[in-house]
Motif scaffolding. Structure first.
Motif, PDB file in Angstrom:
ATOM      1  N   UNK B  23      49.405  33.906  32.461  1.00 27.64           N
ATOM      2  CA  UNK B  23      49.740  34.591  33.710  1.00 27.64           C
ATOM      3  C   UNK B  23      49.114  35.974  33.702  1.00 27.64           C
ATOM      4  N   UNK B  24      48.341  36.279  34.743  1.00 25.65           N
ATOM      5  CA  UNK B  24      47.749  37.613  34.844  1.00 25.65           C
ATOM      6  C   UNK B  24      48.580  38.547  35.684  1.00 25.65           C
ATOM      7  N   UNK B  25      49.331  37.995  36.605  1.00 27.11           N
ATOM      8  CA  UNK B  25      50.097  38.876  37.481  1.00 27.11           C
ATOM      9  C   UNK B  25      51.393  38.187  37.840  1.00 27.11           C
ATOM     10  N   UNK B  26      52.458  38.967  37.914  1.00 30.61           N
ATOM     11  CA  UNK B  26      53.716  38.410  38.402  1.00 30.61           C
ATOM     12  C   UNK B  26      54.265  39.384  39.422  1.00 30.61           C
ATOM     13  N   UNK B  27      54.725  38.860  40.562  1.00 31.65           N
ATOM     14  CA  UNK B  27      55.178  39.723  41.650  1.00 31.65           C
ATOM     15  C   UNK B  27      56.468  39.187  42.229  1.00 31.65           C
ATOM     16  N   UNK B  28      57.337  40.082  42.605  1.00 31.66           N
ATOM     17  CA  UNK B  28      58.534  39.669  43.326  1.00 31.66           C
ATOM     18  C   UNK B  28      58.151  39.377  44.772  1.00 31.66           C
ATOM     19  N   UNK B  29      58.702  38.314  45.318  1.00 31.82           N
ATOM     20  CA  UNK B  29      58.535  38.064  46.740  1.00 31.82           C
ATOM     21  C   UNK B  29      59.558  38.970  47.422  1.00 31.82           C
ATOM     22  N   UNK B  37      54.078  33.868  40.111  1.00 31.30           N
ATOM     23  CA  UNK B  37      53.223  34.094  38.940  1.00 31.30           C
ATOM     24  C   UNK B  37      51.835  33.575  39.245  1.00 31.30           C
ATOM     25  N   UNK B  38      50.833  34.401  38.927  1.00 29.23           N
ATOM     26  CA  UNK B  38      49.455  34.016  39.205  1.00 29.23           C
ATOM     27  C   UNK B  38      48.692  34.034  37.896  1.00 29.23           C
ATOM     28  N   UNK B  39      47.841  33.042  37.718  1.00 26.68           N
ATOM     29  CA  UNK B  39      47.094  33.095  36.475  1.00 26.68           C
ATOM     30  C   UNK B  39      46.029  32.048  36.382  1.00 26.68           C
ATOM     31  N   UNK B  40      45.698  31.759  35.129  1.00 29.40           N
ATOM     32  CA  UNK B  40      44.581  30.885  34.859  1.00 29.40           C
ATOM     33  C   UNK B  40      45.032  29.774  33.926  1.00 29.40           C
ATOM     34  N   UNK B  41      44.827  28.551  34.354  1.00 29.21           N
ATOM     35  CA  UNK B  41      45.206  27.412  33.520  1.00 29.21           C
ATOM     36  C   UNK B  41      44.130  27.175  32.467  1.00 29.21           C
ATOM     37  N   UNK B  42      44.477  26.483  31.391  1.00 32.42           N
ATOM     38  CA  UNK B  42      43.499  26.292  30.323  1.00 32.42           C
ATOM     39  C   UNK B  42      42.211  25.617  30.785  1.00 32.42           C
ATOM     40  N   UNK B  43      42.281  24.768  31.797  1.00 30.21           N
ATOM     41  CA  UNK B  43      41.042  24.090  32.204  1.00 30.21           C
ATOM     42  C   UNK B  43      40.215  24.920  33.182  1.00 30.21           C
ATOM     43  N   UNK B  44      40.582  26.188  33.329  1.00 29.58           N
ATOM     44  CA  UNK B  44      39.730  27.062  34.122  1.00 29.58           C
ATOM     45  C   UNK B  44      40.017  27.035  35.598  1.00 29.58           C
ATOM     46  N   UNK B  45      41.191  26.572  35.975  1.00 29.06           N
ATOM     47  CA  UNK B  45      41.539  26.608  37.400  1.00 29.06           C
ATOM     48  C   UNK B  45      42.646  27.624  37.596  1.00 29.06           C
ATOM     49  N   UNK B  46      42.859  28.018  38.813  1.00 29.26           N
ATOM     50  CA  UNK B  46      43.860  29.026  39.108  1.00 29.26           C
ATOM     51  C   UNK B  46      45.216  28.390  39.340  1.00 29.26           C
ATOM     52  N   UNK B  47      46.252  29.120  39.008  1.00 26.23           N
ATOM     53  CA  UNK B  47      47.605  28.598  39.191  1.00 26.23           C
ATOM     54  C   UNK B  47      48.449  29.616  39.937  1.00 26.23           C
ATOM     55  N   UNK B  66      44.468  26.115  42.148  1.00 29.25           N
ATOM     56  CA  UNK B  66      43.334  26.564  42.951  1.00 29.25           C
ATOM     57  C   UNK B  66      42.063  26.380  42.147  1.00 29.25           C
ATOM     58  N   UNK B  67      40.931  26.485  42.825  1.00 34.44           N
ATOM     59  CA  UNK B  67      39.657  26.210  42.174  1.00 34.44           C
ATOM     60  C   UNK B  67      39.333  27.215  41.082  1.00 34.44           C
ATOM     61  N   UNK B  68      39.581  28.485  41.367  1.00 30.81           N
ATOM     62  CA  UNK B  68      39.202  29.514  40.403  1.00 30.81           C
ATOM     63  C   UNK B  68      40.438  30.245  39.901  1.00 30.81           C
ATOM     64  N   UNK B  69      40.414  30.705  38.661  1.00 32.07           N
ATOM     65  CA  UNK B  69      41.581  31.442  38.169  1.00 32.07           C
ATOM     66  C   UNK B  69      41.831  32.691  39.009  1.00 32.07           C
ATOM     67  N   UNK B  70      43.126  33.004  39.131  1.00 31.77           N
ATOM     68  CA  UNK B  70      43.517  34.140  39.965  1.00 31.77           C
ATOM     69  C   UNK B  70      43.856  35.314  39.066  1.00 31.77           C
ATOM     70  N   UNK B  71      43.305  36.467  39.396  1.00 34.43           N
ATOM     71  CA  UNK B  71      43.496  37.630  38.524  1.00 34.43           C
ATOM     72  C   UNK B  71      44.611  38.551  38.989  1.00 34.43           C
ATOM     73  N   UNK B  72      44.749  38.708  40.291  1.00 33.29           N
ATOM     74  CA  UNK B  72      45.700  39.709  40.755  1.00 33.29           C
ATOM     75  C   UNK B  72      46.219  39.328  42.126  1.00 33.29           C
TER      76      UNK B  72
END
Lengths: 423, 359
Positions: B23-29, B37-47, B66-72
């Motif tokens: 997880x690269x970022x976690x935000x309260x709604x 929680x936003x991040x990057x899965x081991x296979x290189x996709x975004x979660x 998602x197609x690409x990992x999410x950073x922020x």
């Protein structure tokens, strides 16, 4: 032979014996008194008092009071009985000796036992103390844990409460929204009918993306939002700001921990550049090999060998200008200066050579010996014999087997002594 | 330790969740007990994962790939009715998503050529005035401001001069948005540069260099006249700038503090008290700080120009939660003291900081 103290007086009760021993003028301390169950001795060399007691006494509780020229013993009997006399009579020498030895042994044993007992007691005390502290710390830790737990639970409860409130609030909102939406849908249907009649150019931007069908709540909410959007200012007019970054020599980013290293590197670079470019104009007319310090050094050596000292100095000067970190250049130049009787310059050059020849390792032994000898010679020729001697001794320390240096050192010592004597 | 132990704020771990991705970022709604929680899965996709806090546990509500990992990501520019999250991913695409329908982005633009390192939003959530805007900072050295109503082109673009070697932008922050026109964007770069851009005049207002890459920056409040700016950097240092008084040559006054003995990854101010902030470090530790204002916030220097005076920072509490860096931290805007942090040990933790009322 000890001087026996025979004047003593004693009296007794059923349980104790009181012995008074005059010790005029003698300093008696606790160390001078030796007492076991059946043997009592006061020894203040050369005076001696001993008594083989009639019956055993309890020596741990018995006391001796020293003062006023008298030692007053209070001996508690082990058995309550009246003694016929203080000491046992009819004791021959051997028995006496035997008894004495016994007494000493017994005393030793007793001392040992006491120390043992003390040790054991100490251990027990330590253990107890340790356990007590451990218990205290445990209690403290538990207390803190409990406090933390309480906090946690309190906070968790609050959180739950808050969360359930949020949920309720949200549910209400949702219900409200539904209600509102139905109303709006009705309104909008009517408005649409109006639109068909009038031609109205929509001036608020309805982004295409929002018109895509979204799941669930329908496109109605979007319209209500659009009306509110009118209150927001229009998007900023596009602009660009050009920026430049802090200039830096290195391609890597600046990191505080690397600043010192980088400074050093830059300094070294600057120095190197300086030596290369410094006298470029002068050196232009020299041949390629004449710019090589090693070649120049060889040239200098050759000229020294032929006796052309000034030329040799010139060669060395140029070599040093090109590379001032070679100790051999300074060493050889010092030799030239010696021959030319430029003694101060000789000293300077040998000193510089010695500086460059640190750290002192076996590899540069010969060079260092030469440096010391040359400097020593220069000092002597300046009549600074003590300094000269120091350098010679240093040279000798590095190379003790060199006879020439030894001889010269001797000569100098002689000269110093000569001058000292004279003055 | 000025306050006795019993009075200091305590950091309590309320709930913890192990993740199967980084997880690269976690935000309260906002306005809810849900977190994203936003991040990057081991296979290189975004979660994207949406959790809800229930009875001391985190319950997974939905998960999207998602197609690409999410950073922020940020909710800063979202309106309260539709809480859309703006995310930046590893390919340089800015996307705005509706969490109830996350398959298709509400807005999407390939704004940067390289990874978007940091994102911030302003103008939403009923906070402040003015148009909602999103700023992204990327490894390609540019900082771009987007308006969700304008497609494809940014409304402001801060890029290096032609031919200049670029430096990665690591962090961006909005500030000074106290009325409809004023807005300021602060960007931190990996060579230690901090640049303050004024969006109203479209110019560079201030720049400085803190000698180490800037990992994270935040104004204490986005919607007021800019008051304080905290910038954290590598090698365990952070700087607090007093932004009220700008000196013509010396810029803003600052105080710096060493902490964590490692990179300070994030700084976040408590939404309910702008003088309290938390920093998270590369050794898995969190430090809670309080800023104290000096007796006089500005003074005159020799030429008579106004110069700011920096105050002092004191440590309220510190705690070590993990052995890996805590890369993201977010305070809940609704409940004082509730925060979420995610670390590179693939865990997200919900923490409660107690006794903040007494600080």
């Amino acid at each position: 032979m000890p001087l026996w103290l025979r004047e003593y007086s004693w009296r007794q009760s059923g349980a104790a014996v009181y012995l008074s021993l005059p010790v005029r003028g003698l300093r008696v301390t606790a160390a001078n008194i030796f007492c076991t169950e059946r043997y009592l001795k006061v020894s203040v060399p050369p005076f001696l008092f001993e008594a083989i007691l009639y019956a055993p006494i309890d020596e741990t509780n018995s006391t001796a009071k020293i003062g006023n020229g008298i030692v007053f013993f209070t001996l508690y009997k082990k058995e309550v009985a009246m003694w016929e006399s203080l000491t046992v009579v009819n004791v021959n020498k051997e028995e006496l000796q035997h008894l004495r030895e016994n007494a000493v042994l017994k005393a030793h044993e007793k001392a040992k036992e006491e120390t043992e007992a003390k040790k054991v007691l100490k251990q027990e005390h330590k253990k107890y103390a340790l356990e007590a502290t451990m218990k205290l710390e445990e209690a403290e830790r538990k207390r803190i844990e409990e406090l933390k737990e309480q906090e946690r639970q309190k906070v968790s409860k609050e959180l739950e409460l808050w969360r359930s409130q949020q949920e309720d609030a949200e549910k209400q909102k949702r219900v409200q929204k539904e209600g509102e939406r139905y109303e709006e849908v009705e309104q909008l249907k009517e408005k649409k009918k109006e639109k068909i009649n009038k031609t109205r150019i929509p001036n608020e931007e309805i982004p295409k993306t929002k018109l895509k069908p979204t799941k669930g709540h329908g496109s109605c909410s979007i319209f209500s939002e659009n009306l509110k959007e009118e209150q927001l200012p229009a998007p900023r007019s596009a602009g660009t700001i050009k920026i430049s970054f802090t200039s830096r020599v290195f391609p890597t980013a600046l990191r505080e921990s690397r600043v010192a290293e980088e400074e050093e590197w830059l300094q070294k670079q600057a120095e190197a550049r300086r030596t290369i470019t410094a006298d470029l104009s002068e050196l232009e007319d020299l041949k390629e090999e004449e710019k090589n310090p090693d070649w120049l050094k060889d040239k200098g050596n050759k000229m020294f060998a032929t006796g052309n000292y000034l030329a040799a100095v010139n060669a060395y000067n140029l070599a040093i200008r090109l590379n001032n970190k070679l100790p051999l250049l300074y060493l050889n130049r010092a030799a030239c200066h010696l021959k030319l009787r430029n003694l101060h310059k000789a000293i300077e050059d040998s000193s510089k050579a010695l500086e460059l020849l640190t750290p002192p390792v076996p590899d540069n032994e010969t060079a260092r010996v030469k440096a010391y000898v040359r400097r020593g010679t220069a000092f002597c020729q300046l009549e600074l014999y003590t300094e000269g001697l120091q350098d010679y001794e240093a040279a000798l320390k590095i190379d003790p087997k060199n006879k020439a240096i030894e001889k010269d050192a001797e000569k100098i010592r002689y000269t110093i002594q000569g001058t000292v004597q004279k003055s | 330790m000025s306050a006795p132990c019993a009075e200091r704020p305590q950091v309590v771990v309320h709930a913890q969740q192990s993740l199967h991705y980084t997880a690269f970022e976690c935000r309260w709604v906002p306005r809810s007990a849900r977190l994203l929680c936003l991040g990057s899965a081991p296979r290189g996709s975004g979660v994207l994962q949406l959790y809800e806090l229930r009875a001391g546990r985190l319950a997974l509500l939905s998960e999207v790939e998602k197609a690409k990992p999410i950073k922020c990501g940020t909710f800063g520019a979202a309106s309260l009715q539709r809480r859309h999250v703006a995310t930046g991913d590893f390919a340089g695409t800015l996307g705005i998503w509706d969490l109830e329908a996350p398959e298709i982005p509400v807005y999407s633009v390939r704004g940067h050529k390289e990874i978007i390192n940091s994102i911030d939003g302003v103008g939403g959530l009923g906070v402040g005035e003015g148009a909602p805007e999103i700023v992204t900072g990327s490894r390609d050295g540019t900082v771009k401001v987007w308006d969700p109503r304008q497609k494809e082109t940014p409304v402001a673009n801060m890029e290096p001069v032609q031919g200049e070697s670029k430096r990665d932008c690591w962090t961006v922050a909005f500030g000074n948005a106290y009325n409809q026109e004023e807005r300021v964007v602060c960007a931190g770069y990996d060579n230690g540069d901090i640049k303050l851009f004024d969006l109203k005049t479209m110019s560079l207002r201030w720049e400085t260099n803190i000698k180490n890459g800037v990992c994270s920056m935040e104004f204490d409040r986005k919607d007021i006249n800019m008051n304080k700016l905290v910038a954290t950097s590598l090698e365990g240092k952070f700087h607090v700038f007093d932004m009220r008084t700008q000196h013509p040559t010396k810029g803003f006054a600052s105080v710096s503090e060493k902490a964590h003995k490692s990179t300070i990854w994030q700084v976040r101010h408590l939404p309910q008290n702008r003088d309290i902030f938390m920093t998270s470090g590369g050794a898995g530790s969190l430090h809670l700080w309080k800023y104290e204002y000096p007796a006089q916030r500005s003074k005159k220097d020799l030429e008579g120009a106004e110069m700011g005076v920096a105050g002092s920072v004191s440590l309220l509490q510190n705690v070590t939660l993990s052995t890996q860096p805590i890369s993201s931290l977010d305070w809940s805007p609704d409940k004082k003291g509730l925060c979420v942090c995610s670390a590179f040990d693939q865990t997200v933790r919900v923490l409660i900081v107690t006794k903040l009322n007494k600080v």
